[in-house]
Write an enzyme that holds these catalytic residues in place. Structure first.
Site, PDB file in Angstrom:
ATOM      1  N   LYS A  60      36.823  40.332  48.716  1.00  0.00           N
ATOM      2  CA  LYS A  60      38.171  40.458  48.154  1.00  0.00           C
ATOM      3  C   LYS A  60      38.922  41.606  48.840  1.00  0.00           C
ATOM      4  O   LYS A  60      40.084  41.453  49.236  1.00  0.00           O
ATOM      5  CB  LYS A  60      38.081  40.719  46.635  1.00  0.00           C
ATOM      6  CG  LYS A  60      37.688  39.480  45.837  1.00  0.00           C
ATOM      7  CD  LYS A  60      37.243  39.802  44.414  1.00  0.00           C
ATOM      8  CE  LYS A  60      36.779  38.521  43.721  1.00  0.00           C
ATOM      9  NZ  LYS A  60      36.158  38.746  42.401  1.00  0.00           N
ATOM     10  N   ASP A 114      43.211  37.909  37.117  1.00  0.00           N
ATOM     11  CA  ASP A 114      42.143  36.953  36.806  1.00  0.00           C
ATOM     12  C   ASP A 114      42.588  35.930  35.761  1.00  0.00           C
ATOM     13  O   ASP A 114      41.938  34.902  35.586  1.00  0.00           O
ATOM     14  CB  ASP A 114      40.939  37.704  36.209  1.00  0.00           C
ATOM     15  CG  ASP A 114      39.883  38.039  37.240  1.00  0.00           C
ATOM     16  OD1 ASP A 114      39.660  37.215  38.140  1.00  0.00           O
ATOM     17  OD2 ASP A 114      39.275  39.124  37.126  1.00  0.00           O
ATOM     18  N   GLN A 138      35.366  43.224  37.981  1.00  0.00           N
ATOM     19  CA  GLN A 138      34.376  42.205  38.345  1.00  0.00           C
ATOM     20  C   GLN A 138      33.407  41.972  37.188  1.00  0.00           C
ATOM     21  O   GLN A 138      32.865  42.907  36.614  1.00  0.00           O
ATOM     22  CB  GLN A 138      33.628  42.657  39.608  1.00  0.00           C
ATOM     23  CG  GLN A 138      32.670  41.634  40.173  1.00  0.00           C
ATOM     24  CD  GLN A 138      33.358  40.378  40.711  1.00  0.00           C
ATOM     25  OE1 GLN A 138      34.491  40.417  41.176  1.00  0.00           O
ATOM     26  NE2 GLN A 138      32.668  39.247  40.643  1.00  0.00           N
TER      27      GLN A 138
HETATM   28  N1  GUN Z   1      32.743  36.974  38.343  1.00  0.00           N
HETATM   29  C1  GUN Z   1      32.588  35.724  38.843  1.00  0.00           C
HETATM   30  N2  GUN Z   1      33.794  35.161  39.086  1.00  0.00           N
HETATM   31  C2  GUN Z   1      34.710  36.089  38.748  1.00  0.00           C
HETATM   32  C3  GUN Z   1      36.134  36.089  38.789  1.00  0.00           C
HETATM   33  O1  GUN Z   1      36.805  35.128  39.161  1.00  0.00           O
HETATM   34  N3  GUN Z   1      36.725  37.248  38.361  1.00  0.00           N
HETATM   35  C4  GUN Z   1      36.020  38.318  37.905  1.00  0.00           C
HETATM   36  N4  GUN Z   1      36.688  39.384  37.486  1.00  0.00           N
HETATM   37  N5  GUN Z   1      34.714  38.330  37.850  1.00  0.00           N
HETATM   38  C5  GUN Z   1      34.064  37.223  38.279  1.00  0.00           C
END
Ligand code: GUN
Length: 304
Positions: free
Chosen positions: A52, A119, A96
């Protein structure tokens, strides 16, 4: 021959479309800013977060990576989120998941300013999704929708089956498909006769997190199959069985000692589907593109 739904190619298109928007924002005001908070050192999360941050930097966006120790408390994470909420140069905040178990994840998600919630996990944004009101959508299901759209796969009136009911993928996926007028069934671990439910699907989305759990008996001839799973296979025998001994995949196994396989049996999927997402290279790349897109949209809203 089945059509391979190429997530990498669509990812590149989406990223290219964001570039002029980022340039316009940077010229007029400032670069969009994304903060990623990683608590602890879960290896899968490390990989996601690195990728990311890398994409952000490639796009000329501002990227803040905040790492906190595995022992962090809820209060410490909340204080970090609060600082990011108040930082005028940050348009998107992503914490995350999963968080270490001593942390109250719900409290953390609630604390994120909904206008910076890239998100789409804050209850306000979940409400916007359910109500089909504009707002950020969870990145993985949004990526699947972008892929279906780019390949011109019709949804209206068609039977879609989503296997998995997670807050991150299954539930928002079902909602997005329903808003496109599909007839949606959600299946999960307690579903009776999963294979029969799945065989009804014209569009089958697997988001269970179990290696190759969806097999030939689950896939009706000609279905569109979307495989959201990312599972690492470290047994050579298992890799042979799942890839049908595919030389390229087995060479990858011999080089790295593992391969990545989705929630759908790759050979069954290639044989029975009319179109499908490969793993890797299907849904995975799109999640990041949608995160960037949500951040740019947030910056455009916030900067007027
Ligand atoms: N963990 C797995 N997929 C995601 C996601 O799309 N966003 C976040 N914040 N954590 C994750």
């Amino acid at each position: 021959m089945a059509t391979i739904l190429d997530g990498k190619a669509v990812n590149q298109q989406l990223i290219d479309e964001l570039k002029p928007r980022i340039a316009a924002l940077t010229e007029a005001k400032r670069a969009p800013g994304l903060a990623v908070v990683l608590v602890g050192n879960d290896p899968a999360s490390e990989i996601y977060v690195t990728s990311k941050v890398k994409t952000c930097i490639e796009l000329g966006m501002r990227s803040e990576e905040i790492r906190m120790p595995d022992s962090a408390t809820t209060a410490e994470v909340l204080s970090q989120v609060d600082a990011l909420n108040r930082d005028a140069g940050i348009d998107g905040i992503l914490v995350q998941m999963p968080l270490p178990k001593q942390i109250d994840s719900r409290a953390v998600l609630l604390a994120i300013d909904p206008s910076k919630d890239v998100d789409g996990f804050h209850p306000v944004n979940v409400g916007n999704l359910v109500g089909n009101v504009p707002g950020p959508r969870p990145c993985t299901p949004a990526g699947v929708m972008a892929l279906l759209k780019r390949y011109g796969i019709a949804l209206k009136g068609r039977r879609a089956v989503v296997v998995g009911r997670s807050d991150i993928v299954g539930k928002p996926m079902a909602m997005l498909l329903m808003h496109e007028h599909a007839t949606v069934t959600i299946c999960h671990s307690r579903t009776v006769d999963l294979a029969a439910e799945c065989r009804r699907a014209e569009i089958l989305v697997a988001a269970i997190g179990r290696t190759a759990m969806i097999e030939a008996e689950h896939i009706s001839e000609g279905a569109v199959v979307i495989d959201v799973g990312i599972n690492r296979v470290t047994s050579r025998d298992e890799a042979m069985r799942l890839t049908g001994g595919n030389p390229a995949r087995m060479a990858g196994f011999d080089k790295r000692g593992s391969i990545v396989v989705g929630d759908v049996h790759p050979v069954a999927m290639a044989e029975r589907a009319s179109a499908y997402t490969p793993v890797p290279g299907g849904v995975g790349p799109l999640t990041i593109a949608m995160l960037m897109s949500n951040t740019v949209e947030s910056a455009e809203r916030r900067l007027g």
